[in-house]
Write a protein that holds these residues in place. Structure first.
Motif, PDB file in Angstrom:
ATOM      1  N   TRP A 115       0.859  -1.201   0.000  1.00 48.87           N
ATOM      2  CA  TRP A 115       0.000   0.000   0.000  1.00 48.87           C
ATOM      3  C   TRP A 115       0.894   1.250   0.000  1.00 48.87           C
ATOM      4  O   TRP A 115       1.924   1.295   0.677  1.00 48.87           O
ATOM      5  CB  TRP A 115      -0.882   0.021   1.278  1.00 48.87           C
ATOM      6  N   LYS A 116       0.519   2.283  -0.731  1.00 44.95           N
ATOM      7  CA  LYS A 116       1.249   3.556  -0.750  1.00 44.95           C
ATOM      8  C   LYS A 116       0.424   4.611  -0.034  1.00 44.95           C
ATOM      9  O   LYS A 116      -0.737   4.838  -0.381  1.00 44.95           O
ATOM     10  CB  LYS A 116       1.523   4.004  -2.186  1.00 44.95           C
ATOM     11  N   ILE A 117       1.030   5.212   0.981  1.00 53.07           N
ATOM     12  CA  ILE A 117       0.348   6.244   1.762  1.00 53.07           C
ATOM     13  C   ILE A 117       0.992   7.595   1.433  1.00 53.07           C
ATOM     14  O   ILE A 117       2.212   7.745   1.496  1.00 53.07           O
ATOM     15  CB  ILE A 117       0.461   5.958   3.271  1.00 53.07           C
ATOM     16  N   GLN A 118       0.160   8.581   1.130  1.00 53.07           N
ATOM     17  CA  GLN A 118       0.657   9.902   0.773  1.00 53.07           C
ATOM     18  C   GLN A 118      -0.234  10.958   1.401  1.00 53.07           C
ATOM     19  O   GLN A 118      -1.465  10.890   1.295  1.00 53.07           O
ATOM     20  CB  GLN A 118       0.669  10.068  -0.744  1.00 53.07           C
ATOM     21  N   VAL A 119       0.387  11.938   2.118  1.00 46.97           N
ATOM     22  CA  VAL A 119      -0.344  13.036   2.750  1.00 46.97           C
ATOM     23  C   VAL A 119       0.162  14.355   2.159  1.00 46.97           C
ATOM     24  O   VAL A 119       1.217  14.398   1.528  1.00 46.97           O
ATOM     25  CB  VAL A 119      -0.152  13.029   4.275  1.00 46.97           C
ATOM     26  N   PRO A 120      -0.556  15.457   2.322  1.00 47.19           N
ATOM     27  CA  PRO A 120      -0.143  16.745   1.750  1.00 47.19           C
ATOM     28  C   PRO A 120       1.191  17.222   2.328  1.00 47.19           C
ATOM     29  O   PRO A 120       1.625  16.808   3.388  1.00 47.19           O
ATOM     30  CB  PRO A 120      -1.287  17.683   2.130  1.00 47.19           C
ATOM     31  N   GLU A 121       1.820  18.133   1.587  1.00 47.95           N
ATOM     32  CA  GLU A 121       3.068  18.741   2.034  1.00 47.95           C
ATOM     33  C   GLU A 121       2.841  19.466   3.355  1.00 47.95           C
ATOM     34  O   GLU A 121       1.788  20.053   3.594  1.00 47.95           O
ATOM     35  CB  GLU A 121       3.592  19.734   0.984  1.00 47.95           C
ATOM     36  N   ILE A 131      10.322   3.829   3.461  1.00 50.52           N
ATOM     37  CA  ILE A 131      10.334   5.250   3.066  1.00 50.52           C
ATOM     38  C   ILE A 131      11.438   5.419   2.036  1.00 50.52           C
ATOM     39  O   ILE A 131      12.610   5.155   2.314  1.00 50.52           O
ATOM     40  CB  ILE A 131      10.579   6.180   4.264  1.00 50.52           C
ATOM     41  N   GLY A 132      11.041   5.876   0.855  1.00 51.68           N
ATOM     42  CA  GLY A 132      12.002   5.936  -0.243  1.00 51.68           C
ATOM     43  C   GLY A 132      12.372   4.537  -0.642  1.00 51.68           C
ATOM     44  O   GLY A 132      11.519   3.704  -0.936  1.00 51.68           O
ATOM     45  N   ASN A 133      13.637   4.230  -0.591  1.00 51.24           N
ATOM     46  CA  ASN A 133      14.112   2.886  -0.915  1.00 51.24           C
ATOM     47  C   ASN A 133      14.645   2.167   0.308  1.00 51.24           C
ATOM     48  O   ASN A 133      15.257   1.120   0.181  1.00 51.24           O
ATOM     49  CB  ASN A 133      15.223   2.962  -1.970  1.00 51.24           C
ATOM     50  N   GLU A 134      14.415   2.756   1.468  1.00 51.28           N
ATOM     51  CA  GLU A 134      14.961   2.165   2.682  1.00 51.28           C
ATOM     52  C   GLU A 134      13.832   1.622   3.566  1.00 51.28           C
ATOM     53  O   GLU A 134      12.803   2.275   3.752  1.00 51.28           O
ATOM     54  CB  GLU A 134      15.769   3.208   3.462  1.00 51.28           C
ATOM     55  N   GLU A 138       0.994   2.471  17.688  1.00 51.06           N
ATOM     56  CA  GLU A 138       1.068   3.580  16.723  1.00 51.06           C
ATOM     57  C   GLU A 138       2.526   3.843  16.360  1.00 51.06           C
ATOM     58  O   GLU A 138       3.439   3.515  17.108  1.00 51.06           O
ATOM     59  CB  GLU A 138       0.423   4.840  17.285  1.00 51.06           C
ATOM     60  N   ARG A 139       2.661   4.421  15.181  1.00 49.07           N
ATOM     61  CA  ARG A 139       3.974   4.810  14.676  1.00 49.07           C
ATOM     62  C   ARG A 139       3.862   6.223  14.065  1.00 49.07           C
ATOM     63  O   ARG A 139       2.830   6.566  13.478  1.00 49.07           O
ATOM     64  CB  ARG A 139       4.474   3.853  13.573  1.00 49.07           C
ATOM     65  N   TYR A 140       4.968   7.021  14.180  1.00 49.21           N
ATOM     66  CA  TYR A 140       4.988   8.356  13.548  1.00 49.21           C
ATOM     67  C   TYR A 140       6.182   8.424  12.602  1.00 49.21           C
ATOM     68  O   TYR A 140       7.307   8.092  12.977  1.00 49.21           O
ATOM     69  CB  TYR A 140       5.109   9.470  14.596  1.00 49.21           C
ATOM     70  N   TYR A 141       5.876   8.882  11.411  1.00 49.79           N
ATOM     71  CA  TYR A 141       6.921   8.997  10.395  1.00 49.79           C
ATOM     72  C   TYR A 141       6.908  10.431   9.835  1.00 49.79           C
ATOM     73  O   TYR A 141       5.880  10.854   9.260  1.00 49.79           O
ATOM     74  CB  TYR A 141       6.691   7.992   9.265  1.00 49.79           C
ATOM     75  N   PRO A 142       8.007  11.175   9.989  1.00 49.51           N
ATOM     76  CA  PRO A 142       8.053  12.578   9.526  1.00 49.51           C
ATOM     77  C   PRO A 142       8.294  12.663   8.019  1.00 49.51           C
ATOM     78  O   PRO A 142       9.333  13.128   7.548  1.00 49.51           O
ATOM     79  CB  PRO A 142       9.223  13.170  10.298  1.00 49.51           C
ATOM     80  N   THR A 143       7.364  12.167   7.278  1.00 56.22           N
ATOM     81  CA  THR A 143       7.461  12.182   5.822  1.00 56.22           C
ATOM     82  C   THR A 143       6.071  12.314   5.251  1.00 56.22           C
ATOM     83  O   THR A 143       5.076  11.997   5.915  1.00 56.22           O
ATOM     84  CB  THR A 143       8.137  10.913   5.299  1.00 56.22           C
ATOM     85  N   THR A 144       5.974  12.769   4.043  1.00 57.39           N
ATOM     86  CA  THR A 144       4.666  12.909   3.396  1.00 57.39           C
ATOM     87  C   THR A 144       4.315  11.677   2.578  1.00 57.39           C
ATOM     88  O   THR A 144       3.206  11.582   2.058  1.00 57.39           O
ATOM     89  CB  THR A 144       4.663  14.126   2.455  1.00 57.39           C
ATOM     90  N   GLU A 145       5.234  10.682   2.507  1.00 55.87           N
ATOM     91  CA  GLU A 145       4.971   9.525   1.661  1.00 55.87           C
ATOM     92  C   GLU A 145       5.758   8.328   2.167  1.00 55.87           C
ATOM     93  O   GLU A 145       6.940   8.441   2.478  1.00 55.87           O
ATOM     94  CB  GLU A 145       5.387   9.850   0.221  1.00 55.87           C
ATOM     95  N   LEU A 146       5.030   7.172   2.261  1.00 59.89           N
ATOM     96  CA  LEU A 146       5.713   5.916   2.618  1.00 59.89           C
ATOM     97  C   LEU A 146       4.938   4.747   2.011  1.00 59.89           C
ATOM     98  O   LEU A 146       3.833   4.914   1.489  1.00 59.89           O
ATOM     99  CB  LEU A 146       5.838   5.768   4.140  1.00 59.89           C
TER     100      LEU A 146
END
Length: 681
Positions: free
Chosen positions: A42-48, A76-79, A97-105
Motif C-alpha cells: 500500500w502507498k500512503i501519501q499526505v499533503p506537504e 520510506i524511499g528505498n529504505e 502507533e507509529r509516527y513517520y516525519p514524511t509525506t509519503e511511505l
C-alpha cells in the motif's frame, strides 16, 4: 465490530489518487486468516507540510525473530524503516502507533508458505499530522521561523529582506552612489554585526582627473575569515575598470589603497553565518599627478615638486633648445595637467637649436661636424692664393644663426692673395728677358686701344687697374690673361670702364696733359686665383710705399722692344728692372711740351724703359715689409720720352681712396649677384 465499520467509514479509503488526510488498511482476508505466500503493498501519501501517524487497531502476525516468517514492512524511499509482527488484541482503542516525519511511505505485507495457526493479520489506519518545521534540528530559516498547520514560513527583522530562497534574510545594500569628493562608507548596521547572506555594492564616482584613495582604521575592520586565513566566508573587494584590490577579511585592515581611478566599486559579500561587526572606509580624492616635466629639455614656471590635475605651467626651453610650431619659433607655451595625467602641449617640443648648414663661401670651404647649438664651423680657403678675410671660426648661436666672435652673421671671404710671384732673377725688358709663368701673374693685355695695344694689372679677382688713355674709347674692352705667351692666354670680358673723374677725354695724339691717367675695368666674371693668375698688391699709404728716387722696380709688358720694331707687340711677356729718377732730371733730358704734375713720377733710362704697347701696365715694387716676396704696383705706364729713355708713370698711391671707394660702391650695388668664377689654371 460495529465500531470498526463506523471508524473506517470516517477515515475513508487509503488508495485515493491524491494525497489524503487519513485512511485505513487491512491485511488480505482480514479478519479471517491471511493466506500463505501472500504479498501485498500500500502507498500512503499526505499533503506537504504533514507527517504520517500510523495506528494499529489489531495486530496478529505470526511472530518470529526479526519478523523472518511473516511481516508488515514500513518503507520510506528505498529504505526499510522497520518490520512489524507478533500479536496484540483489541480493547476498543488503538493498541500500537507509529509516527513517520514524511509525506509519503509504503507498507509491504508478506507471508510464508505456512499459516497453520490461522493468524488473522492486521487492521490499521493512518492520519496526516502537522509537522512543526521550526522545531526541526536543522533551522529552516535564517532568522524567524513561523509554523502553521501544513507548513511554515520565514520572516526577517526590520531593514532586512527575505531572499529569493524564501528562507534567508539579507539587507538590500546595493546601489549606493557616492559623488562627494570625500566621505565614509560602512557595512550594514556598523558597528553592529553585519547581516548574513548579503551582497552589497557601493559605487564612488568622482570628476575625471581625480583618483580615489581608500583608508582604514584598525578598529574599523572586522570581517569573518576561514581558519586557513582565506576569505572563504565573507569578503570585501575593491574594483576599478582595470584593477582589483582584495578580497580582504580578518581583523587586520588593508593599507592605504590608491586606486588610480575616479570610479570605484566596493563589494561586500557575506555567507549565512558569523557575528562580526564589519568595516568602515574613509575615501578621499587625490588629483591625478602629471610628470614633473612637460617635455624633455624644458624649464617649467612655476617650478614645483609635484603637479596635479588642472595645474597650469609656462614651458620654456633649456639653453640650446627652442620651440617650433610650423617652423615658427615660440618663446614659450602654456601646458595644463589633464585628467588622464598627461600634459596638454599640442605636440610641441623643445628641439635642439639647429643652425642648418653654414653658408658656403666662394673659393673656400667650411668644415663642421654638427649644426646644433654651440657647434663650430671652421672656414678655410681652397688654395694659398687666397687668404681668409674675417673670422675663421663661427658658432651655432641661440638664435639659430652661425655667428663669429663679434656676433656677425656674414661669413668670411676668401680674398685673393696679392703680389705672389715666382720671380727669382732680374733682367731687362729691352733687349731682353723673357718672363716665366708665375713671375707676374697679374699682367693683363689689351689687344686693341687707340694707340694699338695696352696693358693693365689685376688688383682683385674682378678688377683691372690701367691707364685711362688706354680704355677711354672702349667701354667694354676685351683682355687676355693667365699666360706669359699671348697665344695661350685666356680671354676676359670687361663689364664696365670707370675713368678717373678728373681725366680729360680727348684724342691721345693731341694730348699734352696725362694728369689723372688712371682707370678701373670691372670684369664680367670673377676669375679664380692660382699660380697662373693672381692680383698685384696696391701700395700702402705710408712713406715706405712712395716711389722715391733710386728705388728699384720692375716693368713688364707685351709691347715693342724698341721704336724701330715694326710689330706692335711681342709674343712673350718681357720684363726688366728700372729705377725711379728725379722728375727734374727726366724733364731736362728731352725738350717736351707735356705737362708734369704731382700725380706722376719718372723712372727708367739707360736703355731700360717701357715702350709702345706697354701703356697701362704696372711699375712694380717689392714689398720690403713682407717676409715673403710680393709685389705692389706703385705706378702705371702713362707716357714717355721715347723707348729706352725715361718714362712717366701715374702715381698709384695718390689714388688709393678713389680706387677703394669706387670698387666698394659698385660691389655694394651688385651685392648678391655673384657669378661662377673663371678658372685659367
Amino acid at each position: 465490530m460495529g465500531f470498526r465499520w463506523i471508524l473506517l467509514s470516517f477515515l475513508g479509503c487509503a488508495c485515493a489518487a491524491s494525497p489524503s488526510m487519513f485512511g485505513d488498511i487491512t491485511s488480505p482476508n482480514y479478519p479471517q486468516g491471511y493466506p500463505n505466500n501472500a504479498r501485498e503493498s500500500w502507498k500512503i501519501q499526505v499533503p506537504e507540510g504533514y507527517g504520517i501517524r500510523l495506528y494499529f487497531i489489531h495486530l496478529d502476525i505470526e511472530p518470529s525473530d526479526d519478523c523472518e516468517y511473516d511481516s508488515l514492512k514500513v518503507i520510506i524511499g528505498n529504505e526499510e524503516q522497520e518490520s512489524v509482527c507478533g500479536q496484540s488484541f483489541s480493547t476498543g482503542q488503538p493498541i500500537k502507533e507509529r509516527y513517520y516525519p514524511t509525506t509519503e511511505l509504503s507498507l509491504l505485507f508478506t507471508s510464508d508458505f505456512s499459516n497453520q495457526e490461522r493468524y488473522t493479520g492486521f487492521s490499521a489506519y493512518y492520519m496526516a499530522v502537522d509537522v512543526d518545521e521550526c522545531e526541526e534540528q536543522q533551522k529552516p530559516c535564517s532568522h524567524f521561523c513561523n509554523n502553521y498547520i501544513g507548513g511554515y514560513f520565514c520572516s526577517c527583522p526590520p531593514e532586512y529582506d527575505l531572499q529569493q530562497d524564501q528562507r534567508s534574510c539579507g539587507v538590500n545594500c546595493s546601489g549606493g552612489l557616492y559623488t562627494e569628493l570625500r566621505g565614509q562608507i560602512s557595512s550594514p548596521g556598523y558597528p553592529s554585526a553585519y547581516p548574513e547572506n548579503s551582497l552589497c555594492d557601493y559605487k564612488v564616482i568622482l570628476e575625471v582627473g581625480y583618483q580615489i584613495i581608500l583608508t582604514f582604521q584598525p578598529e574599523d575592520f572586522d570581517i569573518e575569515e576561514s581558519d586557513d586565513g582565506r576569505c572563504a566566508y565573507d569578503r570585501l573587494t575593491v574594483k576599478t575598470k582595470d584593477k582589483q584590490f582584495g578580497p580582504y577579511c580578518g581583523k587586520k585592515p588593508p593599507s592605504r589603497i590608491e586606486t588610480g581611478s575616479n570610479e570605484v566599486d566596493i563589494e561586500f559579500e557575506t555567507d549565512s553565518s558569523g557575528n562580526n561587526k564589519g568595516w568602515k572606509i574613509r575615501y578621499l580624492e587625490a588629483a591625478k599627478s602629471c610628470p614633473t616635466n612637460v617635455v624633455e629639455n624644458a624649464i617649467l614656471h612655476p617650478k614645483q615638486e609635484k603637479y596635479v590635475f588642472k595645474d597650469m605651467v609656462t614651458v620654456q626651453c633649456e639653453e640650446g633648445y627652442e620651440i617650433l610650431e610650423e617652423q615658427t619659433k615660440l618663446p614659450s607655451f602654456q601646458a595644463k595637467c589633464q585628467a588622464d595625467g598627461s600634459w596638454s602641449n599640442n605636440g610641441l617640443k623643445c628641439l635642439p637649436v639647429d643652425c642648418g648648414d653654414p653658408q658656403k663661401i666662394q673659393f673656400g670651404a667650411v668644415n663642421f661636424e654638427s649644426t646644433i647649438y654651440k657647434a663650430e664651423a671652421r672656414y678655410s680657403c681652397k688654395t694659398d692664393y687666397y687668404t681668409l678675410s674675417g673670422d675663421e671660426t663661427y658658432r651655432c648661436s641661440l638664435n639659430g644663426s652661425w655667428l663669429n666672435s663679434k656676433g656677425h652673421i656674414e661669413p668670411p671671404k676668401c680674398e685673393p692673395v696679392c703680389g705672389k710671384t715666382t720671380l727669382l732673377s732680374t733682367s731687362r725688358i729691352m733687349g731682353g728677358a723673357d718672363a716665366l709663368d708665375g713671375y707676374f701673374p697679374w699682367m693683363v693685355f689689351f689687344p686693341v686701344d687707340t694707340l694699338g695695344l695696352g696693358g693693365g694689372s689685376l688688383i682683385s679677382d674682378q678688377w683691372v687697374l690701367t691707364a685711362a688713355h688706354v680704355v677711354q674709347d672702349n667701354p667694354e674692352p676685351r683682355m687676355r690673361v693667365g699666360n706669359v705667351k699671348l697665344q695661350h692666354a685666356k680671354d676676359l670680358e670687361g663689364k664696365r670702364v670707370i675713368l678717373h673723374p678728373d681725366w680729360v677725354v680727348m684724342d691721345n695724339d693731341q694730348r699734352k696733359n696725362f694728369d689723372n691717367d688712371i682707370a678701373l675695368v670691372q670684369l664680367k666674371y670673377k676669375v679664380e686665383m692660382g699660380p697662373c693668375i693672381c692680383p698685384v698688391c696696391l701700395p700702402g699709404e705710408g712713406e715706405g710705399f712712395s716711389p722715391v728716387v733710386d728705388k728699384r722696380g720692375y716693368i713688364a709688358g707685351w709691347g715693342k722692344k724698341s721704336d724701330t720694331q715694326k710689330k706692335l707687340r711681342v709674343p712673350l711677356l718681357q720684363y726688366a728692372p728700372i729705377f725711379v729718377r728725379e722728375t727734374a732730371e727726366c724733364k731736362a733730358s728731352e725738350k717736351t711740351d707735356q705737362a708734369f704734375t704731382e700725380n706722376m713720377f719718372c723712372a727708367g733710362g739707360f736703355g731700360k724703359d717701357s715702350c709702345g704697347g706697354d701703356s697701362g701696365g704696372p711699375l712694380m715694387f717689392e714689398n720690403q715689409s713682407d717676409d715673403t716676396k710680393t709685389f705692389y704696383t706703385g705706378g702705371i705706364v702713362s707716357w714717355g720720352l721715347g723707348c729706352g729713355k725715361f718714362g712717366m708713370y701715374t702715381k698709384v698711391q695718390n689714388y688709393l681712396d678713389w680706387i677703394k671707394e669706387t670698387i666698394q660702391k659698385v660691389e655694394l650695388e651688385e651685392a648678391g649677384q655673384e657669378s661662377k668664377p673663371q678658372n685659367f689654371c
